[in-house]
Design a protein around this motif. Sequence first.
Motif, PDB file in Angstrom:
ATOM      1  N   LYS A 186       0.886  -1.180   0.000  1.00  0.00           N
ATOM      2  CA  LYS A 186       0.000   0.000   0.000  1.00  0.00           C
ATOM      3  C   LYS A 186       0.914   1.217   0.000  1.00  0.00           C
ATOM      4  CE  LYS A 186      -4.100   1.904   0.161  1.00  0.00           C
ATOM      5  NZ  LYS A 186      -5.114   1.792  -0.904  1.00  0.00           N
ATOM      6  N   ASP A 218      -5.704  -3.276  -1.803  1.00  0.00           N
ATOM      7  CA  ASP A 218      -7.155  -3.195  -2.031  1.00  0.00           C
ATOM      8  C   ASP A 218      -7.495  -3.617  -3.454  1.00  0.00           C
ATOM      9  OD1 ASP A 218      -5.711  -0.789  -2.421  1.00  0.00           O
ATOM     10  OD2 ASP A 218      -7.525   0.420  -2.450  1.00  0.00           O
TER      11      ASP A 218
ATOM     12  N   ASP B 242     -10.894  -0.288   3.441  1.00  0.00           N
ATOM     13  CA  ASP B 242     -10.395  -0.044   2.085  1.00  0.00           C
ATOM     14  C   ASP B 242     -10.331  -1.368   1.327  1.00  0.00           C
ATOM     15  OD1 ASP B 242      -9.239   1.097  -0.116  1.00  0.00           O
ATOM     16  OD2 ASP B 242      -7.367   1.657   0.854  1.00  0.00           O
ATOM     17  N   GLU B 246     -13.297  -2.647  -1.598  1.00  0.00           N
ATOM     18  CA  GLU B 246     -12.887  -2.864  -2.995  1.00  0.00           C
ATOM     19  C   GLU B 246     -13.120  -4.328  -3.388  1.00  0.00           C
ATOM     20  OE1 GLU B 246     -10.172  -0.182  -4.283  1.00  0.00           O
ATOM     21  OE2 GLU B 246      -9.538  -1.251  -6.075  1.00  0.00           O
TER      22      GLU B 246
HETATM   23 MG   LIG Z   1      -9.292   1.462  -2.092  1.00  0.00          MG
END
Ligand SMILES: [Mg+2]
Lengths: 352, 352
Positions: A186, A218, B242, B246
């Motif tokens: 991330k 994600d 998050d 998704e």
């Molecule tokens: Mg996201």
Amino acid sequence: MKLNIAVLPGDGIGPEVTAQAVKVLKAIAMEFNHVFTFKTAIVGASAIEKTGVPLPEETISTCDKADAILFGAIGNPKYDDPSVDVRPEQGLLGLRKTFDLHTNIRPVIAYEDLLNKSSLKVKQIKGTNILIYRELTSGIYFGDKHYSDTEASDVCKYTRKEIERIAHQAFKAAQGRKKKLTLVDKANVLASSRLWRKVVKEIATEYPDVTLECRYIDNVAMALIINPRQFDVILTENMFGDILSEEASVIVGSIGLLASASIGDNHVMFEPIHGAYTKATNKGIANPIASILSAAMLLDHFGLYDEASLVREGVDKALKLHITTPDLNTKYDNISTTKVGDFIEDFIHNPD
Amino acid sequence: MKLNIAVLPGDGIGPEVTAQAVKVLKAIAMEFNHVFTFKTAIVGASAIEKTGVPLPEETISTCDKADAILFGAIGNPKYDDPSVDVRPEQGLLGLRKTFDLHTNIRPVIAYEDLLNKSSLKVKQIKGTNILIYRELTSGIYFGDKHYSDTEASDVCKYTRKEIERIAHQAFKAAQGRKKKLTLVDKANVLASSRLWRKVVKEIATEYPDVTLECRYIDNVAMALIINPRQFDVILTENMFGDILSEEASVIVGSIGLLASASIGDNHVMFEPIHGAYTKATNKGIANPIASILSAAMLLDHFGLYDEASLVREGVDKALKLHITTPDLNTKYDNISTTKVGDFIEDFIHNPD
Ligand SMILES: [Mg+2]
Ligand SMILES: [Mg+2]
């Protein structure tokens, strides 16, 4: 080859599935003229009951002397109360920490004969073959913790060295496969992810034949379901690996098929992903395939590729002929844990 | 009702989809005798080009004075180079932080007419209706960061207050739904998760009609795919939200249908989940439904439930009659962004 294998059956269904894996390894030793010796040790709830601790010194010593550890499963609902101080799971975390088993490898394979067991459409998953490399001894699970009634925090810390050692293994694995490595992080938000990305990109220059892509967790959590075939080797930190590998089990269709290897610099451990499943203990319904496939990963680790292949062929044949426990079986309802192990053992002796 | 709405179309397909949402809101105002006034402001790459910053003072002032913010999308690949200091995304993070939009709400609905668009089997997802409450202004995305060439770290910190404010909202939402709340955390490993679990369990006593279950993120990442119907309201911290939201888009079948609301104590913002999709700009192929459904969430927020329902009926009818952009359409290939907006506008004026 001579191999000393520490067998840690653990709790619940652990002993019965591990017994099948040992049976299979013995058949392999016989057919290929290897000398495998097995030394059993206790861990988890069964160790707490006998010694008061989940990972007794004697078990540590047995594992330390062995070439490899074959682990079953641990856990027992009677320790679920979070106020209990001594818990079976500490046995597993203790093994990982004691032997610095930093690299966890989990294959995710959509078996041809089980495609319709998945929640996903067959056309979506057919042909999927992913190897997840999850960092296992650092990150937010092991960082400093602070807890009070008004605020709490955890630290996710990574060092360059922790990233390098697993990254090299993942790149090497990709070289022997489809030559694609996906780093999952991330990096648009986390500093630790930026270090992962920097180090992995540097290391990538040593493996010019491997294509590196860097993606956000994600996005990959979505992409893994929409199009899992796009992935070859996935490399990621501890928590993201925990999330992705459990999510990926939906592709395989049953957690009873998922094997794993945990690799340190001096020790290696092989275990099914599934837990102790206490309720199923000694009913003969526990699926031994994850444990048997973990034994195949053990063989691979020592370069015994033909031997590992033969074990996997046996598994494929069992799946094809519906010689499987009830969790997978749509044809017969009376195939037991032992019966699956016996079938694969027989196959190794008589593959044709 | 009088509502001042700040419209921030942003970049890429943002302006064209937002225009459809505004069109729909105008139709609602006319039919229900409301007075909605719209004031447009710039944000993102388009703001950088005009003013040098992604979130100009004038935009902040416009939003500050408004009752609600209707946001489009931001981003432009030309700012992708991580060495660039000023980036469009800072406009969005700036809005969330400036107005303390701590509670992000994302509905995940398996539309009857789109069930076969998903990677998941129809029987698996039919009837799914989940509301995800994601904490948006704290956690590891906003904690202290440390970065060097040899190690890097991030801190995930939560205060009791940060957990309480979103938890109350999530429990209230569950009361108006199936009365089930799933807290997603990693309390077996993280101190911050243990605080979440403690605070949420305390708050649960104030909502005795709501059933609370607490589960681990890795398990939910799997369960969301295997059996999404088991979930009603999901409450979770920033990063897990998050990842899960998704991932959950695979249930809906298209990210072009996902709306969201970001709620602070004094400000509210509504936006589609999707990004600026620069390549599709001004081609008439951008799906405006996520933006239109975000407008419906705006109406709901101000208690205009009949109005919101009518917008959603319009969306359902558009889906049923295949009045959709090419990303969803298997019947017609020439339905444009504007055409979808016009159809829903007409429906609001003539629902029968
Ligand atoms: Mg996201
Ligand atoms: Mg897990």
